[in-house]
Design an enzyme around this catalytic site. Structure first.
Site, mmCIF file in Angstrom:
data_model
loop_
_atom_site.group_PDB
_atom_site.id
_atom_site.type_symbol
_atom_site.label_atom_id
_atom_site.label_comp_id
_atom_site.label_asym_id
_atom_site.label_seq_id
_atom_site.Cartn_x
_atom_site.Cartn_y
_atom_site.Cartn_z
ATOM 1 N N TRP A 102 30.630 -12.229 -33.631
ATOM 2 C CA TRP A 102 31.513 -13.282 -33.097
ATOM 3 C C TRP A 102 30.933 -14.667 -33.361
ATOM 4 C CZ3 TRP A 102 36.159 -11.821 -32.785
ATOM 5 C CH2 TRP A 102 36.500 -10.526 -32.344
ATOM 6 N N ASP A 172 30.544 -19.255 -26.042
ATOM 7 C CA ASP A 172 31.564 -18.219 -26.025
ATOM 8 C C ASP A 172 31.109 -17.181 -25.006
ATOM 9 O OD1 ASP A 172 33.241 -16.075 -26.447
ATOM 10 O OD2 ASP A 172 32.914 -15.947 -28.616
ATOM 11 N N LYS A 196 38.427 -9.037 -21.370
ATOM 12 C CA LYS A 196 37.253 -8.194 -21.110
ATOM 13 C C LYS A 196 36.904 -8.200 -19.626
ATOM 14 C CE LYS A 196 36.309 -8.578 -25.820
ATOM 15 N NZ LYS A 196 36.247 -9.623 -26.831
HETATM 16 C C1 LIG Z 1 36.411 -10.187 -28.012
HETATM 17 C C2 LIG Z 1 35.629 -11.395 -28.366
HETATM 18 C C3 LIG Z 1 36.175 -12.455 -29.104
HETATM 19 C C4 LIG Z 1 37.580 -12.429 -29.660
HETATM 20 O O1 LIG Z 1 38.502 -12.648 -28.677
HETATM 21 P P1 LIG Z 1 40.070 -12.768 -28.996
HETATM 22 O O2 LIG Z 1 40.608 -13.169 -27.661
HETATM 23 O O3 LIG Z 1 40.525 -11.442 -29.488
HETATM 24 O O4 LIG Z 1 40.235 -13.832 -30.015
HETATM 25 C C5 LIG Z 1 35.390 -13.562 -29.344
HETATM 26 N N1 LIG Z 1 34.123 -13.622 -28.898
HETATM 27 C C6 LIG Z 1 33.555 -12.619 -28.202
HETATM 28 C C7 LIG Z 1 32.135 -12.740 -27.729
HETATM 29 C C8 LIG Z 1 34.293 -11.476 -27.911
HETATM 30 O O5 LIG Z 1 33.723 -10.468 -27.210
#
Ligand SMILES: *Cc1c(COP(=O)(O)O)cnc(C)c1O
Length: 361
Positions: A102, A172, A196
């Site tokens: 990511w 993030d 999540k």
């Molecule tokens: C799942 C995830 C993403 C992507 O998220 P989307 O909402 O599908 O764009 C980005 N960064 C991390 C750390 C993730 O776990």
């Protein structure tokens, strides 16, 4: 009715109480004679839901007053380009710390929009660890430093945020937001897709410092400017109303269950159940992450051979465990144990892992 032992990586398990509340309120929300999905996003009834979600986020994450909380669309992935568009001016360089796929994706978008540098990377080991803070290279012209607090695919997690930088710190937190208390004041911007730890897919939480917003680029598309959403309380255009309603209900559940520190305690207990099996297995299960970088959200491990991995996943599936396949870039197995995954599910998986080892070693 039996509920699955759901270890999906995202979208992921939601608290049963939250689903049942949504079920009860589905066709007649708050005596409106309508579902939340049928309400106008300009109605008083919806606005209460919207503002409650924002105020619960502020309360549970202890967001200081000099921050804005936004509810956006486009997932965490749309934050990847929005951040450099807004906060990486031409005379500065955006600094990315690479700790997994990511972070790489975030960097890839930033590269298209301006100058970038890599402050540190653990790609040499296939991302088994978080780089030590004192090995992260920062420069005076960093526009910001971007980190990924929890690496969903590799199962590593930042333990503290003592980076040596005066540049705005951006994180993030898609896969560990509200799984533990974090010092929000250490960050200039935090973002997370909800699917999540916070609710269903469709809504992305952004927490951003007002001081950073004042520096934002103005000559960019309206919808991609953070200030558009700040000015309209995330109601510039139609928000994902049902996802926000579910977010609000998940946040209420978190509050009733001890808030961020209650979640941390539960998550540590859950993670220990699984890491203990790995550590006491004499190498039958091999953890991907180095011990001091281990995540309390995603437990990644491999068995000795592809055949054993496959047998483990097949038997686990038959025994009612869902979502244990590792990501294709790591292989093996991964148990995602976000806030809503119960201690009981983790105990059941612990027992299954011990039994499987006894049968197959
Ligand atoms: C799942 C995830 C993403 C992507 O998220 P989307 O909402 O599908 O764009 C980005 N960064 C991390 C750390 C993730 O776990």
């Amino acid at each position: 009715m039996t509920r699955a032992h759901n270890f999906n990586a995202g979208p992921a398990a939601l608290p049963l109480d939250v689903l049942e509340k949504a079920q009860q309120e589905m066709v007649n929300f708050n005596n409106t004679g309508m579902s939340v999905m049928e309400l106008s996003h300009r109605s008083k009834e919806y606005e209460e839901v919207h503002n409650e979600a924002i105020s619960l986020l502020k309360e549970l994450l202890q967001v200081p007053n000099n921050y804005e909380v936004l509810l956006l669309q486009g997932g965490a992935s749309l934050q990847f380009p929005m951040i450099p568009m807004n906060f990486s001016p031409k005379d500065k360089t955006a600094n990315y710390v690479l700790t997994g796929s990511w972070s790489e994706k975030a960097l890839k978008e930033a590269k298209k929009l301006g100058e970038t540098r890599i402050g540190a990377s653990s790609s040499d080991s296939n991302y088994t660890y978080i780089p030590d803070a004192d090995t992260i290279e920062t420069e005076a012209d960093d526009a910001y430093v971007h980190i990924t607090s929890n690496n969903t695919i590799f199962g590593t997690q930042w333990q503290d945020f003592q980076l040596n930088t005066n540049a705005p710190l951006i994180a993030d937190m898609s896969s560990d937001i509200l799984s533990r208390p974090v010092p929000v004041e250490r960050f200039s911007l935090i973002y997370a897709g909800a699917q999540k730890n916070l609710g269903p897919s469709g809504v992305t939480v952004v927490i951003v410092k007002k001081e950073l917003l004042e520096t934002a680029e103005t000559n960019i598309p309206t919808l991609l400017s953070y200030n558009t959403h700040v000015d309209k309380n995330s109601l510039y255009h139609t928000p994902p109303t049902f996802a926000i309603y579910m977010l609000k209900n998940v946040l209420q559940w978190v509050k009733e269950n001890g808030g961020a520190s209650g979640m941390e305690k539960r998550n540590q207990e859950k993670a220990s159940l699984l890491y203990d099996v790995i550590d006491n297995s004499n190498g039958f299960y091999k953890g991907h992450a180095e011990k001091d970088s281990r995540s309390i959200m995603n437990v990644t491990f491999n068995l000795a051979t592809d055949e054993l991995n496959k047998a483990f996943l097949d038997e686990a599936k038959k025994a009612g465990f869902v979502g244990l396949n590792g990501h294709r870039s790591v292989g093996g197995c991964r148990a995602s144990i976000y806030n809503a995954v119960s201690v009981e599910s983790c105990k059941a998986l612990q027992e299954f892992m011990i039994d499987f080892q006894q049968k197959h070693q």
